[in-house]
Design an enzyme around this catalytic site. Structure first.
Site, PDB file in Angstrom:
ATOM      1  CD  GLN A 270      -2.811  -1.049   2.638  1.00 52.05           C
ATOM      2  OE1 GLN A 270      -2.834  -2.102   3.417  1.00 52.05           O
ATOM      3  NE2 GLN A 270      -3.580  -0.030   2.836  1.00 52.05           N
TER       4      GLN A 270
ATOM      5  CG  PHE B 248      -8.535  -5.759   3.830  1.00 56.63           C
ATOM      6  CD1 PHE B 248      -9.450  -5.156   3.414  1.00 56.63           C
ATOM      7  CD2 PHE B 248      -7.972  -6.902   3.405  1.00 56.63           C
ATOM      8  CE1 PHE B 248     -10.565  -5.608   2.668  1.00 56.63           C
ATOM      9  CE2 PHE B 248      -9.155  -7.407   2.254  1.00 56.63           C
ATOM     10  CZ  PHE B 248     -10.226  -6.887   1.864  1.00 56.63           C
TER      11      PHE B 248
ATOM     12  CD  GLU C 236      -0.638   2.643   6.791  1.00 58.14           C
ATOM     13  OE1 GLU C 236      -1.738   2.229   7.122  1.00 58.14           O
ATOM     14  OE2 GLU C 236      -0.262   3.888   7.204  1.00 58.14           O
TER      15      GLU C 236
ATOM     16  NE  ARG D  40      -7.121   6.827  11.986  1.00 57.44           N
ATOM     17  CZ  ARG D  40      -7.755   7.896  11.237  1.00 57.44           C
ATOM     18  NH1 ARG D  40      -9.293   8.155  11.650  1.00 57.44           N
ATOM     19  NH2 ARG D  40      -7.146   8.650  10.450  1.00 57.44           N
TER      20      ARG D  40
ATOM     21  NE  ARG E   8     -12.862  -1.588   5.087  1.00 54.85           N
ATOM     22  CZ  ARG E   8     -13.318  -2.427   4.112  1.00 54.85           C
ATOM     23  NH1 ARG E   8     -13.369  -3.792   4.303  1.00 54.85           N
ATOM     24  NH2 ARG E   8     -13.995  -1.906   3.138  1.00 54.85           N
TER      25      ARG E   8
ATOM     26  CG  PHE F 117      -4.782   3.240  11.268  1.00 57.94           C
ATOM     27  CD1 PHE F 117      -3.932   2.475  10.696  1.00 57.94           C
ATOM     28  CD2 PHE F 117      -4.194   4.390  12.233  1.00 57.94           C
ATOM     29  CE1 PHE F 117      -2.622   2.838  10.766  1.00 57.94           C
ATOM     30  CE2 PHE F 117      -3.052   4.805  12.190  1.00 57.94           C
ATOM     31  CZ  PHE F 117      -2.048   3.892  11.401  1.00 57.94           C
TER      32      PHE F 117
ATOM     33  CB  ALA G 105      -5.914   7.756   6.731  1.00 53.95           C
TER      34      ALA G 105
ATOM     35  CD  GLU H 107      -9.398   3.383   7.568  1.00 59.92           C
ATOM     36  OE1 GLU H 107      -9.295   4.666   7.129  1.00 59.92           O
ATOM     37  OE2 GLU H 107      -8.539   2.803   8.420  1.00 59.92           O
TER      38      GLU H 107
HETATM   39  N1  MTE Z   1     -11.705  -2.661   0.066  1.00 56.40           N
HETATM   40  C1  MTE Z   1     -11.112  -3.631  -0.588  1.00 56.40           C
HETATM   41  N2  MTE Z   1     -11.643  -4.135  -1.545  1.00 56.40           N
HETATM   42  N3  MTE Z   1      -9.821  -4.070  -0.432  1.00 56.40           N
HETATM   43  C2  MTE Z   1      -8.948  -3.495   0.720  1.00 56.40           C
HETATM   44  O1  MTE Z   1      -7.897  -3.867   0.748  1.00 56.40           O
HETATM   45  N4  MTE Z   1      -8.901  -1.713   2.205  1.00 56.40           N
HETATM   46  C3  MTE Z   1      -9.497  -0.853   3.151  1.00 56.40           C
HETATM   47  C4  MTE Z   1     -10.898   0.113   2.336  1.00 56.40           C
HETATM   48  N5  MTE Z   1     -11.381  -0.867   1.625  1.00 56.40           N
HETATM   49  C5  MTE Z   1      -9.520  -2.242   1.556  1.00 56.40           C
HETATM   50  C6  MTE Z   1     -11.010  -1.977   0.892  1.00 56.40           C
HETATM   51  C7  MTE Z   1      -8.798   0.155   4.103  1.00 56.40           C
HETATM   52  S1  MTE Z   1      -7.945  -0.547   5.366  1.00 56.40           S
HETATM   53  C8  MTE Z   1      -8.347   1.478   3.491  1.00 56.40           C
HETATM   54  S2  MTE Z   1      -7.720   2.708   4.365  1.00 56.40           S
HETATM   55  C9  MTE Z   1      -9.417   1.992   2.223  1.00 56.40           C
HETATM   56  O2  MTE Z   1      -9.960   1.030   1.694  1.00 56.40           O
HETATM   57  C10 MTE Z   1      -8.055   2.611   1.451  1.00 56.40           C
HETATM   58  O3  MTE Z   1      -8.695   2.985   0.131  1.00 56.40           O
HETATM   59  P1  MTE Z   1      -9.231   4.386   0.007  1.00 56.40           P
HETATM   60  O4  MTE Z   1      -8.293   5.432   0.945  1.00 56.40           O
HETATM   61  O5  MTE Z   1      -9.017   4.568  -1.306  1.00 56.40           O
HETATM   62  O6  MTE Z   1     -10.492   4.250   0.470  1.00 56.40           O
HETATM   63  N1  HPA Z   2      -4.584   6.063   9.071  1.00 57.50           N
HETATM   64  C1  HPA Z   2      -4.053   5.081   8.340  1.00 57.50           C
HETATM   65  N2  HPA Z   2      -2.870   5.037   8.522  1.00 57.50           N
HETATM   66  C2  HPA Z   2      -1.965   5.915   8.846  1.00 57.50           C
HETATM   67  C3  HPA Z   2      -2.415   6.694   9.700  1.00 57.50           C
HETATM   68  C4  HPA Z   2      -3.836   7.033   9.845  1.00 57.50           C
HETATM   69  O1  HPA Z   2      -4.428   7.981  10.403  1.00 57.50           O
HETATM   70  N3  HPA Z   2      -1.361   7.629  10.159  1.00 57.50           N
HETATM   71  C5  HPA Z   2      -0.338   7.030   9.753  1.00 57.50           C
HETATM   72  N4  HPA Z   2      -0.588   5.949   8.898  1.00 57.50           N
HETATM   73 MO1  MOS Z   3      -6.228   1.371   6.068  1.00 59.28          MO
HETATM   74  S1  MOS Z   3      -6.030   0.357   7.900  1.00 59.28           S
HETATM   75  O1  MOS Z   3      -5.751   2.795   6.889  1.00 59.28           O
HETATM   76  O2  MOS Z   3      -5.010   0.686   5.285  1.00 59.28           O
END
Ligand code: MTE
Ligand code: HPA
Ligand code: MOS
Length: 749
Positions: free
Chosen positions: A191, A222, A226, A304, A336, A338, A503, A706
């Site tokens: 990520q 998920f 990261e 968080r 997800r 966090f 995030a 999330e």
């Molecule tokens: N959805 C799918 N299908 N697969 C993933 O790995 N990760 C989640 C969420 N939805 C995830 C997901 C997490 S932890 C985050 S932080 C956000 O997607 C990240 O993507 P975005 O910032 O574009 O929403």
């Molecule tokens: N969310 C997700 N990932 C992160 C954050 C947060 O607030 N800060 C640093 N990494």
């Molecule tokens: Mo999502 S736990 O911020 O990759």
């Protein structure tokens, strides 16, 4: 618009790291890992591995040309253990062989003599021994000391939530090779491409510009990728750099489960004080985060948890302390939510406790304490565009909550061995990285001679649909159909210094950067068109592949305009840079404005327990969710449904189990059960709250990745209600998950 990967996913054509056709001479790495949770390495014998046919090399810390350090926030994590091991599964060496199976077999032949040291696995025990990853931190508001005297009721207790395995479908993996000039090219399932680039550079002792990291897409992240994709990228890069050959490192499922960190288990103490009319006056809590053996992202996750300790409630006097405890488990990591889910569970548990004692439904306390416009969060941010009461009212109107509760009560009267329970789970989740500097992104947009468009950003597609959303932003801004647009891979040479896609901010940050770049290009094209048509630029628009004058289609098409602009030497490439305005947080005062905006919503759960067997299912989950102005309703709905079930899994059936020596027992998908189609509620409905989204959200479409995970918490409390209907004397321990086994014990205990 459909998810742009939908067809290639279901037809098996999408490419993941392990699908990339390999180059001649590719070698495979297998990680040798610590068999002990804590100990001193007395000696290591690599001879068995080295003597295995097909083994090319065994790499250890002494082979690292740069620094043996992969820690992100804190430099406390070696790539390969030296002298000491601190968890079972910790990488010690990498066996490199011509064949993947040979590498694995050879790794099993490595012998290591470890002098055992006392290992700690429990956060509270680590806390007692003052084993911290970072110093504890506290957020306060009002005057907690004075507030207790004004409370009519005070309840205290302990609670806790379990770990959670990410179960991304694609395991951690990297493919690395050396290109001309001893530079390294890495294809990683990460990520955070820049984090990989930076860490590989550190480990190899090279400048970052010599490391190129490319990500096509992930089979799910998920949060688990990261930070924790980085170590495997470093291993593949190291082997490749030393051997001058391509090297692949792909974890098998059990390896991945045993080596990588999970959602942090938390223990918590709480004390809640209420007035006679159920207003929460004071709330005090202490969180004990089980961080594992290294800091990883734990400090940010802890922050968080603090920010979400009061969920969507306004509580005038609060004091919440959080401790990140060092234990001998794999370093726990982003998942997800966090840290938000862990913090929110505690306040919901405290409310459930108060409700039980006061003989009211938790709903009465929840609804009484919802945030209002202008209230201050304990961390100082003033709540604006607060939608929780709106969500709750719409849920009430649409789902008839009172009627549902009456139906359930009447069902329970009629059925001695079947009991149902109702719970409401409201949510409030802050959008932005809690670390201000991470709230930035860039996009590089090219318009090619034929009018087609290529877009690179820092966003990583992991199934959440961020690439589809970026395509929509570009299509709208340039007024061209999506067929003209291609979203390129994420690559550190095209877009640099990126934040991880995390995030929930991926679409906001990278979408805004794309919008900025496309707006500049559109304006430049308009100016060119104005010159060509001899019109005032103010009258010129781009509309669906045509230039319009005062809204009327001209003779100039988009395609002709692009070609002519290029002839006129107009630049058709742009880089957009976006940094979220307003946000900032002062750690020294514990006050600030950490979030661009908040996402709200509420879920109504009906759980159904078979009191003979201890099994359960969910009749329905009905949700009102605050999407703002959703820019892609099918993707956003998919995110709500996926996150809901993932959250429910965490609260109900997913149980991470270690033995007394810190060995993971739930190390495959038959001993670690995740929800499948049979555990999905019989009915899931999600309706959008009709509101205007905030301006810091991309096209006013709120971040959605999330927040809905936290609806899952409602599953736990709905099950508690069902237990209460069967076994009124039961005093719950308020510890999740509520597995079926635990359910059976609770019904009769
Ligand atoms: N959805 C799918 N299908 N697969 C993933 O790995 N990760 C989640 C969420 N939805 C995830 C997901 C997490 S932890 C985050 S932080 C956000 O997607 C990240 O993507 P975005 O910032 O574009 O929403
Ligand atoms: N969310 C997700 N990932 C992160 C954050 C947060 O607030 N800060 C640093 N990494
Ligand atoms: Mo999502 S736990 O911020 O990759």
């Amino acid at each position: 618009m459909k998810h742009i990967d939908a067809i290639s996913h279901v037809t098996g054509q999408s490419v993941f790291v392990d699908d990339i056709p390999v180059r001649t001479g590719t070698l495979y790495g297998s990680v040798f890992r610590s068999p002990a949770a804590h100990g001193r390495i007395r000696s290591m014998d690599l001879s068995g591995a080295l003597a295995t046919d097909g083994v090319v090399r065994v790499l250890t810390a002494s082979d690292i040309p740069g620094v043996n350090q992969v820690g992100g926030i804190v430099a406390d994590e070696p790539l390969f253990a030296v002298d000491r091991v601190t968890y079972q599964g910790q990488p010690v060496a990498l066996v490199v062989a011509a064949d993947e199976r040979v590498a694995r077999k050879a790794a099993k032949k490595i012998r290591v003599d470890i002098e055992p040291l006392k290992a700690v696995f429990d956060a509270r025990e680590a806390f007692k021994n003052e084993l911290f990853l970072v110093p504890p931190s506290t957020i306060r508001s009002g005057n907690i000391g004075a507030a207790w005297d004004t409370c009519r009721y005070i309840f205290e207790g302990q609670t806790g939530t379990g770990a959670q395995e990410h179960v991304y479908i694609e395991t951690q993996g990297t493919y690395a090779f050396v290109s001309e000039g001893d530079n390294i090219r890495i294809q990683s399932s990460t990520q955070g491409p820049t984090h990989v680039q930076e860490t590989v550079a550190r480990v190899l002792g090279l400048a970052m510009h010599r490391i190129e990291v490319e990500v096509t897409r992930l089979g799910g992240g998920f949060g688990g990728k990261e930070d924790q994709a980085t170590a495997y990228a470093c291993m593949a890069a190291l082997a490749s750099y030393i051997l001058k050959l391509p090297v692949k490192v792909i974890l098998q499922r059990t390896e991945d489960m045993e080596m990588t960190g999970k959602r942090h288990p938390y223990g918590a103490d709480y004390k809640i004080g209420l007035s006679g009319d159920l207003k929460i006056i004071a709330y005090q809590a202490a969180f004990y985060q089980n961080g594992g053996a290294a800091a990883d992202l734990s400090p940010a996750i802890l922050a968080r948890s603090l920010f979400h300790a009061t969920n969507c409630y306004h509580i005038p006097n609060t004091e919440v302390t959080a401790c990140s405890c060092r234990t001998n488990l794999p370093p726990n990591t982003a998942f997800r939510g966090f840290g938000g889910p862990q913090g929110m569970f505690v306040i919901e548990a405290a409310i459930a406790h108060a409700a039980r004692e006061l003989k009211v439904h938790a709903r009465a306390i929840q609804e009484k304490n919802f945030l209002s416009e202008g209230d201050q969060f304990p961390y100082g941010q003033v709540a604006k565009q607060v939608n929780i009461t709106k969500c709750s009212k719409l849920a009430d109107q649409t789902f008839d909550i009172d009627g549902t509760m009456q139906e359930v009560a009447s069902f329970n009267r009629k059925h001695p061995l079947q009991k149902k329970g109702v719970a409401l789970m409201p949510i409030c989740f802050g959008i932005s990285f809690t670390n201000r500097s991470m709230n930035q992104a860039r996009a590089l947009v090219h318009i090619y001679l034929d009018g087609s468009v290529g877009i690179s950003t820092g966003a990583v597609e992991m199934g959440q649909g961020v690439n589809t959303k970026i395509m929509q932003v570009a299509a709208r801004t340039l007024s061209v159909p999506v067929s003209r647009i291609k979203i390129e891979t994420t690559n550190t040479t095209r877009v640099s210094n990126t934040s991880p896609t995390a995030a929930s901010s991926g679409a906001d940050l990278n979408g805004k950067a794309t919008e900025i770049a496309c707006n500049r290009l559109a304006n430049r094209l308009r100016k060119t068109a104005a010159t060509m048509l001899d019109e005032d630029v103010k009258k010129i628009s781009l509309d669906n592949e045509w230039v319009t004058i005062d809204g009327v289609r001209s003779t100039l098409s988009y395609a002709d305009l692009v070609k002519k602009a290029c002839n006129e030497r107009v630049c058709l490439s742009e880089q957009g840079h976006y940094a979220t305005p307003v946000i900032g947080f002062d750690k020294s005062t514990g006050k600030g404005h950490p979030f661009a905006y908040h996402v709200y919503g509420i879920a109504l759960f009906v759980a159904h327990v078979d009191c003979l067997r201890g099994t359960y299912r969910f009749d329905k989950v009905l949700i009102v969710h605050d999407f703002g102005n959703s820019m892609n309703t099918s993707i956003d709905l998919g995110q709500v449904e996926g996150a809901l079930i993932q959250g429910m899994g965490w609260m109900t059936m997913e149980e991470v189990v270690f033995d007394r020596d810190g060995k993971l027992l739930s190390n495959n998908l038959s001993s670690y059960k995740v929800p499948d189609i049979h555990s999905v509620p019989r009915k899931v409905t999600c309706i959008p709250l009709p509101v205007k989204g905030p301006k810091h959200a991309i096209l006013r479409s709120k971040a959605v990745g999330e927040p809905p995970l936290m609806y899952g918490i409602g599953a736990y409390f709905a099950l508690q209600e069902a237990i209460r209907a069967f076994n009124p004397g039961h005093v719950p321990d308020l510890i999740a998950p509520m597995t079926h086994e635990k359910m059976l014990m609770s019904l009769y205990g």
